[in-house]
Design a protein around this motif. Structure first.
Motif, short mmCIF file in Angstrom:
data_model
loop_
_atom_site.label_atom_id
_atom_site.label_comp_id
_atom_site.label_asym_id
_atom_site.label_seq_id
_atom_site.Cartn_x
_atom_site.Cartn_y
_atom_site.Cartn_z
N ALA A 190 85.45 55.30 15.09
CA ALA A 190 85.25 53.98 14.66
C ALA A 190 86.69 53.60 13.88
N ARG A 191 87.25 54.57 13.44
CA ARG A 191 88.46 54.31 12.38
C ARG A 191 89.59 54.14 13.39
N ILE A 192 89.40 54.81 14.74
CA ILE A 192 90.70 54.62 15.72
C ILE A 192 90.53 53.80 16.95
N ARG A 193 89.15 53.23 17.07
CA ARG A 193 88.84 52.78 18.35
C ARG A 193 87.98 51.25 17.83
N ASP A 194 87.93 50.42 18.68
CA ASP A 194 87.13 49.30 18.52
C ASP A 194 85.92 49.42 18.86
N LEU A 195 85.02 49.54 18.18
CA LEU A 195 83.64 49.77 18.54
C LEU A 195 82.56 48.42 18.23
N ALA A 196 82.82 47.65 19.52
CA ALA A 196 81.70 46.54 19.47
C ALA A 196 80.31 46.91 19.61
N THR A 197 80.00 47.75 20.27
CA THR A 197 78.56 47.98 20.67
C THR A 197 78.40 49.60 20.64
N MET A 198 77.32 50.25 20.28
CA MET A 198 77.04 51.69 20.54
C MET A 198 75.72 51.86 20.57
N ALA A 199 75.24 52.94 20.93
CA ALA A 199 73.75 53.29 21.19
C ALA A 199 73.67 54.78 20.78
N ASP A 200 72.43 54.88 20.06
CA ASP A 200 71.84 56.04 19.61
C ASP A 200 70.69 56.48 20.56
N ILE A 201 70.81 57.40 21.43
CA ILE A 201 69.89 57.82 22.44
C ILE A 201 68.97 58.88 22.09
N GLY A 202 67.58 58.72 21.90
CA GLY A 202 66.64 59.60 21.51
C GLY A 202 66.87 59.46 19.94
N THR A 203 66.52 58.37 19.51
CA THR A 203 66.74 58.16 18.06
C THR A 203 65.88 58.64 17.13
N GLY A 204 64.74 59.20 17.40
CA GLY A 204 63.72 59.94 16.61
C GLY A 204 63.14 58.79 15.21
N CYS A 205 63.35 59.60 14.16
CA CYS A 205 63.29 58.97 13.04
C CYS A 205 64.40 57.89 12.67
N GLY A 206 65.46 57.93 13.51
CA GLY A 206 66.43 56.81 13.23
C GLY A 206 67.74 57.25 12.50
N THR A 207 67.69 58.77 12.05
CA THR A 207 68.84 58.90 11.26
C THR A 207 70.04 58.62 11.63
N ILE A 208 70.45 58.89 13.03
CA ILE A 208 71.74 58.63 13.31
C ILE A 208 72.17 57.04 13.17
N ALA A 209 71.44 56.34 13.97
CA ALA A 209 71.58 55.04 13.91
C ALA A 209 71.96 54.31 12.71
N ILE A 210 70.71 54.77 11.57
CA ILE A 210 70.63 54.26 10.35
C ILE A 210 71.81 54.71 9.66
N SER A 211 72.22 56.00 9.66
CA SER A 211 73.39 56.51 8.79
C SER A 211 74.66 55.58 9.28
N LEU A 212 74.91 55.56 10.74
CA LEU A 212 75.93 54.69 11.17
C LEU A 212 75.82 53.26 10.55
N ALA A 213 74.61 52.69 10.66
CA ALA A 213 74.52 51.14 10.39
C ALA A 213 74.95 51.06 8.75
N LYS A 214 74.63 52.14 8.21
CA LYS A 214 75.04 52.03 6.53
C LYS A 214 76.40 51.90 6.41
N ASN A 215 77.33 52.77 7.40
CA ASN A 215 78.87 53.11 7.30
C ASN A 215 79.73 52.20 8.18
N LEU A 216 79.17 51.45 9.25
CA LEU A 216 79.96 50.80 10.12
C LEU A 216 79.81 49.46 9.59
N LYS A 217 80.90 48.43 10.02
CA LYS A 217 80.90 47.13 10.08
C LYS A 217 80.96 46.41 11.01
N GLY A 218 80.32 45.48 11.79
CA GLY A 218 80.56 44.60 12.83
C GLY A 218 80.09 45.41 14.16
#
Ligand code: GLN
Length: 283
Positions: free
Chosen positions: A108-136
């Motif tokens: 995310a620091r070197i590329r524009d990430l307009a959209t992303m997907a966490d596949i097989g999110t389970g309890c949501g750890t990856i998506a939520i940790s990224l949501a807390k740290n990514l803007k936009g």
């Protein structure tokens, strides 16, 4: 009985059944039973325990003695500095999966990430940790298990990122509305023949572990689906099992012949994350 006595007793019960870190485990379960902090526990070691709490405590100790992972007994596990609710509908988050989060943030620091997907999110750890740290970045989180999505949604609410993540029910990338810039996935990668019927792993959902005959069949399917669901300059981060790096690299090269592929080792020196970069970054 005072707290010190029950604690030592529980430690001995767990140690006799060869549970690792018996002292720590006994302490976590006692704190969970009494709903007190570590400091409180150590200040109150000489205090008595009432019969109801004592009974509850020994019931939890017995579950642990029989091999049930502590995270399922307490309903909690920490991941990337955040506390997650877990139950037996979801895999227990592992520290090595934090590499996926770190790699995603590096990207995310070197590329524009307009959209992303966490596949097989389970309890949501990856998506939520990224949501807390990514803007936009618009984040999708998918899972085949409705029960897992329920857990993930709950965690998302707890961490205040419900408006940043869209949860989708379905088979990996199929449910995504269109191509995304980054795919992150900790898919099931345990060989079917290696899924145990006893021990800690046997308490976890088979759906979240079973990677088919050689452990890579879900990753294979994901790569096929990614042809249509990964943006032309997109990236993909896949968590893999020990010894799977070559097989997974082959699968990826078949689908994305000109992609740059890079593996990252975990704390134990095991190749754990495969990064796929369809085009060079701007940096
Ligand atoms: N990391 C889990 C294990 O202990 C497997 C998780 C998965 O299949 N994604 O083997």
């Amino acid at each position: 009985m005072n707290l010190r006595q029950v604690l030592l007793n529980a430690r001995d019960i767990l140690a006799r059944s060869s549970i690792d870190d018996a002292s720590l485990e006994a302490e976590i379960l006692l704190r969970h039973t009494l709903k007190i902090s570590r400091t409180q526990l150590y200040q109150e070691l000489d205090a008595g325990i009432n019969k109801v709490d004592e009974k509850t405590y020994y019931r939890l100790v017995e579950r642990r003695r029989q091999g049930e992972p502590t995270a399922y007994i307490t309903g909690h596990r920490e991941f990337y500095g955040l506390d997650f609710y877990v139950n037996r509908d979801v895999l227990i988050p592992r520290p090595e999966s934090e590499f996926l989060v770190e790699k995603a943030l590096e990207i995310a620091r070197i590329r524009d990430l307009a959209t992303m997907a966490d596949i097989g999110t389970g309890c949501g750890t990856i998506a939520i940790s990224l949501a807390k740290n990514l803007k936009g970045t618009k984040i999708y989180a998918t899972d085949l298990s409705l029960a897992a999505l329920e857990v993930a949604r709950g965690n998302c609410r707890r961490h205040g990122v419900i408006e940043k993540i869209e949860f989708l029910h379905g088979d990996m990338l199929e449910t995504l509305p269109g191509p995304v810039d980054l795919i992150v996935a900790n898919l099931p990668y345990v060989r079917e023949s290696e899924i145990p019927d006893s021990g800690p792993l046997s308490f976890e959902p088979v759906l979240a572990l079973n990677g088919g005959h050689d452990g890579t069949s879900m990753i294979n399917t994901l790569c096929n689906q990614a042809k249509d669901k990964l943006a032309p300059s997109g990236c993909m981060l896949l968590e893999i099992g020990e010894g799977q790096a070559d097989a997974v690299t082959d699968i990826i090269s078949e689908t994305f012949s000109s992609a740059r592929i890079e593996t990252t080792v975990d704390y134990a020196g095991i190749e754990r994350v495969v990064g796929v970069y369809l085009t060079p970054s701007r940096a």
